[in-house]
Every structure is written in structure tokens, then in C-alpha cells.
Design an enzyme around this catalytic site. Structure first.
Site, PDB file in Angstrom:
ATOM      1  N   PRO A 318      -1.739  -7.477   9.887  1.00 24.83           N
ATOM      2  CA  PRO A 318      -0.346  -7.329   9.464  1.00 24.83           C
ATOM      3  C   PRO A 318       0.036  -8.375   8.420  1.00 24.83           C
ATOM      4  CG  PRO A 318      -0.454  -8.417  11.598  1.00 24.83           C
ATOM      5  CD  PRO A 318      -1.870  -8.094  11.216  1.00 24.83           C
ATOM      6  N   GLY A 319       0.719  -7.936   7.390  1.00 25.46           N
ATOM      7  CA  GLY A 319       1.255  -8.875   6.402  1.00 25.46           C
ATOM      8  C   GLY A 319       2.764  -8.781   6.417  1.00 25.46           C
ATOM      9  N   CYS A 392      16.188  -6.779 -19.222  1.00 28.17           N
ATOM     10  CA  CYS A 392      16.563  -5.865 -20.283  1.00 28.17           C
ATOM     11  C   CYS A 392      15.984  -4.489 -19.987  1.00 28.17           C
ATOM     12  CB  CYS A 392      16.043  -6.414 -21.597  1.00 28.17           C
ATOM     13  SG  CYS A 392      17.054  -5.890 -22.939  1.00 28.17           S
ATOM     14  N   GLU A 393      16.469  -3.881 -18.921  1.00 28.18           N
ATOM     15  CA  GLU A 393      15.890  -2.614 -18.491  1.00 28.18           C
ATOM     16  C   GLU A 393      16.847  -1.944 -17.508  1.00 28.18           C
ATOM     17  OE1 GLU A 393      11.736  -2.824 -18.099  1.00 28.18           O
ATOM     18  OE2 GLU A 393      11.631  -1.209 -16.644  1.00 28.18           O
TER      19      GLU A 393
HETATM   20  N1  LLP Z   1      -5.101  -4.937   5.082  1.00 23.96           N
HETATM   21  C1  LLP Z   1      -5.458  -4.308   3.938  1.00 23.96           C
HETATM   22  C2  LLP Z   1      -6.843  -3.943   3.732  1.00 23.96           C
HETATM   23  C3  LLP Z   1      -4.497  -4.025   2.981  1.00 23.96           C
HETATM   24  O1  LLP Z   1      -4.845  -3.400   1.863  1.00 23.96           O
HETATM   25  C4  LLP Z   1      -3.151  -4.396   3.209  1.00 23.96           C
HETATM   26  C5  LLP Z   1      -2.131  -4.122   2.204  1.00 23.96           C
HETATM   27  C6  LLP Z   1      -2.834  -5.051   4.397  1.00 23.96           C
HETATM   28  C7  LLP Z   1      -3.831  -5.300   5.318  1.00 23.96           C
HETATM   29  C8  LLP Z   1      -1.450  -5.511   4.725  1.00 23.96           C
HETATM   30  O2  LLP Z   1      -0.522  -4.483   4.779  1.00 23.96           O
HETATM   31  P1  LLP Z   1       0.948  -4.764   5.325  1.00 23.96           P
HETATM   32  O3  LLP Z   1       0.839  -5.043   6.796  1.00 23.96           O
HETATM   33  O4  LLP Z   1       1.483  -5.947   4.591  1.00 23.96           O
HETATM   34  O5  LLP Z   1       1.707  -3.530   5.027  1.00 23.96           O
HETATM   35  N2  LLP Z   1       2.791  -3.968  -2.635  1.00 23.96           N
HETATM   36  C9  LLP Z   1       3.067  -2.939  -1.645  1.00 23.96           C
HETATM   37  C10 LLP Z   1       2.137  -3.028  -0.475  1.00 23.96           C
HETATM   38  C11 LLP Z   1       0.693  -3.010  -0.866  1.00 23.96           C
HETATM   39  C12 LLP Z   1      -0.155  -3.213   0.332  1.00 23.96           C
HETATM   40  C13 LLP Z   1      -1.551  -3.442  -0.041  1.00 23.96           C
HETATM   41  N3  LLP Z   1      -2.407  -3.644   1.063  1.00 23.96           N
HETATM   42  C14 LLP Z   1       4.511  -3.048  -1.198  1.00 23.96           C
HETATM   43  O6  LLP Z   1       5.226  -3.889  -1.730  1.00 23.96           O
HETATM   44  O7  LLP Z   1       4.966  -2.296  -0.346  1.00 23.96           O
END
Ligand code: LLP
Length: 477
Positions: A318-319, A392-393
Site C-alpha cells: 500500500p502507498g 497558464c492553462e
Molecule cells: N505496487 C506496485 C507494483 C505499484 O505499481 C503501485 C502503484 C503500488 C504498489 C502502490 O499503489 P497504491 O497503493 O499507492 O495505489 N499516479 C497514480 C497512481 C499510480 C500508481 C502506480 N503504481 C495516481 O496518482 O493515482
């Protein structure tokens, strides 16, 4: 083709905003589940981590990201405790700096990185390399070498080219690389197309359907340079229900069964990836880590039982669900404009001193956010506002629709919750904006964990070649 943000939104003339948006009973009140755990209004002023954000803004300026340390830690702990039999890796791509990498280690989580840059931050923070996972669909030789030399605990293989590249390196360095094989399970996660990653037509992993995943496992198993830990599957981001994980687990464990039958090995681990959703607005209703843990575990146990497989050691990554709600963004209002729409409705455009350079998610993913007046209370009737940036968008929108006090004015502070994940980490210098600081707050004290960029930072990479002057120095007029 997706309509351009500004164009599509101009067509929306509903003065009440989208159907999900409800007019608040009291616009001064916070919707608790959107905010860091310690957030509260004191006489109308937003406080986080016992810190008055009006005073903080006066001290560090705006825009700024405010990070609630206790909230971050408690979400990390909630995942670690709920998934106690799993390895829990915090996905650093959501937000990473050395301070946060230390918190992650202190709370007992591993750390997931996806670039040489993130790996460097993790190592500089003193993260145990054995607890680092390294992802990416195009890791360079230099990145792989750095990971191998550091002793990274798992490298997640993503292509046949990479298998060959890493194998050469293991031979050269005389090391065995602990690896996982990233597979695509063909699942369409119900999320924005750009953040769904396990359907077939995309760049990540080896397709199970096409047989590439099995071929990759065979190759890795047959090589002396690798220790095959298991399969890795990540189906996407901002996911709310576990049905996508269920389909993916079924397909991934079918592959685990084929590998056992064909190669006689039961891979000891299985990584289910991240992607657990958070609440950005009233529309979102995320699951509790405990419920996620019991659902995911029972899905895997059931599939393993059906195939006579031992349950592998599981991991999640989880991120967003850890850092997303722990941060909010603080802006100062610069201009307020009433714009008459066709049909007689009026939209109040509130321009703040940041924008798509510090939060690209609204423009990029059509994401929804909310906002609150952070520097005072107001009894004015609410208006349907749109919080926009200073770039600017026309698509430079932060919060598409929010009810704000009708007397919102230049000099007011606005705060946007849920900006911990993929905002600072995707920030840019568009229009030569200076990236805002990240200020960690806890128990009434504030620490800048990432400082604001300076004009000197901006000019540091501008060589001035051909101008006869050093751009880092002011010119004599
Ligand atoms: N593990 C892998 C292999 C991943 O590719 C990702 C996210 C995560 C874990 C973590 O995912 P999370 O739990 O944070 O959803 N920029 C996009 C999200 C891109 C996610 C990329 N990979 C946004 O702002 O929603």
C-alpha cells in the site's frame, strides 16, 4: 478520446455541482474521514498535529504540504497489524523522503521503490536493503547493479530483456538475485485507465494468458543467478472492492499450480501489490485494513485449498492508503471571480497560489478533491466554487466542485485534504513554479522534511550555454 478538462467542465452548467456533492450543513465543519486524524478547526482555523496552520503558513509560506506524522504512523501500523502474517511494503512512489523512509522502518514495514532515485533515498535513510523491493518495467543496468550491490531483498522482474540483463549482472558480480516475477492477470480494475495495471494491453509484467509468465518462471528457475521467491501481481490503484483481487488471485494461483506441476517447485511467496482506495470526497468509502486483510487472506486460502497448494507467504504494497489521507495542501487565495454560465448559473473561480504543478491528479486523472476555508470561520451562505491554480492553462484545476463560503476572498487560506499520495511525488516545475515544502507536524511542533525549492534550485540546471553569463548569478543591469 477523453474530452479536454476545461472543455468538458465548461459544458457542465449545473449550479449544484455533480450529483454526489451535497451542500454542507456547516461549511466550517470538516468531513472527518477526509482529513488526517489530528485535524480540527479551532475558532475556524484549521489545526493539524496540534499546529495552527494559519501560523504555519505565516512561517513557511504557501503553498505547502502538511504531513500529519501521527496519522501516517497509525495508518502504517494499521496495515502492519491487520496484515500481521504478511510482509507489508510501503510503496514509496506515493511519497518518499528520508524522514518518511525512517518512519516506515520504525513502524515495521518494508519499502517498495521503483527507480534508482527512490532506491537512493531509501538507502540514504538507512533502510535495511533486505526489506526493500525494487520494481519497474525498464530498470537500467545501473539501477539493477545498484540494487544487487546494495543487497536489495527482492527485485521484481518485468520483462525478458530484464531477465537477461540481471542474469549477466549476477554472473559478473558473483551474486544471486532474489527475484519475483511480475505477472499480469488480465483484470480490469475499476479505476482510471492510466492507473489500472493488470489488464492485458499495457506495459507491465508478463501475461499469464499469453504464456509469457510461465515462460519467464521457467527461465528464472533454470538460472543459477536467481533465487525465485514467487509471483507478483498488482492490479491497479484507488480500488475499493476486492473482486478484482479475487479474479487476479485465482489466475495467479492457477499459474502457481502449473509451476508446481511442471517444475516441481512451490514458490514460497506471493505479492498481491497495492492499490487500496482512500476517500477524497464524500463519494468514496474505503475499506478498513482489517476487512481487507480478512477478505484477501480468505480469497488466497480458498484458491490454494482448491488447488492443493500451500499458502505462500503473502505481501502487499500500500502507498496511497498510508500517506494519502495523512497530508493536506495549504494554499492562499489570490483572486476570486464569479463566472456566469449558460442557463443563469454562476461558478465562483477561486485562484490559489499553487496548482497543477503541485497536484496534477485532477487534470491527469479527472480526480475529485474537496477543500475547506482554513484561516477563519464564515457565516456567509455557500457558493459552488472551483479551486484553480495559477498556471497558464485552463485545465489547471485543483478542486472541480466544492461548496465554499460565499465571502471567500484574497488572503484567505484554503486547505485540500487527501494530497499525500502522488502529489508532491508527481509535482513539476511547470511555469517555473517552485515545488512546495512538506512540513511534518506532530504534538504542536512542525518540521520541514522537504524544503521549498528556491530560484537557485530552478536555475541550477540551466547552464546558460551561449549567453556568456552564469544564470545562477544575477545580471548587472
Ligand atoms: N505496487 C506496485 C507494483 C505499484 O505499481 C503501485 C502503484 C503500488 C504498489 C502502490 O499503489 P497504491 O497503493 O499507492 O495505489 N499516479 C497514480 C497512481 C499510480 C500508481 C502506480 N503504481 C495516481 O496518482 O493515482
Amino acid at each position: 478520446m477523453r474530452a479536454h478538462e476545461a472543455g468538458a467542465l465548461h459544458a457542465d452548467i449545473n449550479a449544484r455541482g455533480p450529483a454526489w456533492l451535497r451542500e454542507p450543513v456547516d461549511a466550517n465543519a470538516l468531513v472527518p474521514h477526509l482529513w488526517p486524524g489530528t485535524a480540527e478547526k479551532v475558532d475556524g482555523v484549521l489545526h493539524v498535529g496540534g499546529t495552527d496552520l494559519r501560523a504555519l503558513a505565516a512561517e513557511v509560506g504557501t503553498p505547502a504540504y502538511v504531513l500529519d506524522e501521527e496519522d501516517f504512523r497509525s495508518r502504517a501500523r494499521a496495515f502492519r497489524d491487520a496484515f500481521s502474517s504478511y510482509d507489508v511494503f510501503y510503496a514509496g512512489k506515493a511519497f518518499l523522503c528520508t524522514t518518511v523512509a525512517r518512519w516506515v522502518a520504525e513502524e515495521g514495514l518494508g519499502l517498495d521503490v521503483c527507480s534508482g532515485g527512490e532506491l537512493t533515498v531509501a538507502l540514504r535513510a538507512g533502510t535495511d536493503p533486505a526489506r526493500i523491493g525494487f520494481h519497474g518495467n525498464n530498470k537500467s543496468t545501473a539501477e539493477l547493479r545498484a540494487a544487487l550491490e546494495a543487497g536489495v531483498g527482492r527485485i521484481v522482474l518485468d520483462s525478458f530483456d530484464e531477465i537477461a540483463r540481471l542474469e549477466r549482472l549476477t554472473a559478473e558480480l558473483g551474486r544471486v538475485a532474489p527475484v519475483m516475477v511480475r505477472v499480469t492477470a488480465g483484470v480490469e480494475a475499476h479505476t482510471h485507465e492510466y492507473i489500472a495495471t493488470a489488464h492485458e494491453d499495457q506495459k507491465f509484467g508478463f501475461s499469464i494468458n499469453a504464456g509469457d509468465a510461465l515462460a519467464a518462471v521457467r527461465q528464472v528457475h533454470g538460472s543459477e543467478g536467481f533465487e525465485l521467491l514467487g509471483l507478483h501481481s498488482h492490479i491497479g490503484s484507488q480500488i475499493f472492492d476486492t473482486s478484482g483481487f479475487e479474479v487476479a488471485a485465482r489466475r495467479v494461483l492457477a499459474l502457481q499450480g502449473r509451476v508446481r506441476d511442471e517444475l516441481g517447485v512451490e514458490m514460497p511467496e506471493l505479492d498481491l501489490g497495492g492499490g487500496f482506495g482512500i476517500a477524497y470526497t464524500l463519494q468514496d468509502d474505503p475499506a478498513d485494513p482489517k476487512d481487507l486483510a480478512s477478505e484477501l487472506t480468505s480469497i488466497v486460502e480458498q484458491e490454494c485449498r482448491a488447488r492443493g497448494l500451500a499458502v505462500p507467504r503473502l505481501a502487499i504494497e500500500p502507498g496511497r492508503a498510508i500517506v494519502g489521507p495523512a497530508m493536506c495542501s495549504l494554499y492562499e487565495v489570490g483572486t476570486v471571480k464569479k463566472v456566469a454560465l449558460d442557463g443563469g448559473a454562476v461558478r465562483t473561480y477561486v485562484s490559489v497560489d499553487g496548482g497543477m504543478s503541485d497536484n496534477i491528479r485532477t487534470a491527469l486523472y479527472d480526480a475529485d478533491y474537496s477543500a475547506t476555508l482554513a484561516s477563519r470561520s464564515s457565516d456567509a451562505p455557500v457558493v459552488l466554487g472551483r479551486v484553480v491554480g495559477k498556471h497558464c492553462e485552463a485545465g489547471d484545476i485543483l478542486v472541480k466542485d466544492e461548496f465554499l463560503p460565499g465571502d471567500v476572498a484574497p488572503g484567505d487560506l484554503l486547505a485540500v485534504p487527501g494530497t499525500g499520495a502522488y502529489c508532491w511525488s508527481m509535482a513539476s516545475n511547470y511555469n517555473h513554479a517552485l515545488r512546495p515544502p512538506v512540513v511534518a507536524v506532530r504534538g504542536g511542533s512542525a518540521r520541514v522534511v522537504v524544503r521549498r525549492e528556491t530560484v537557485e534550485d530552478l536555475l541550477a540546471t540551466d547552464t546558460g550555454a551561449g549567453t556568456g553569463a552564469d544564470p545562477t548569478q544575477e545580471r548587472e543591469q
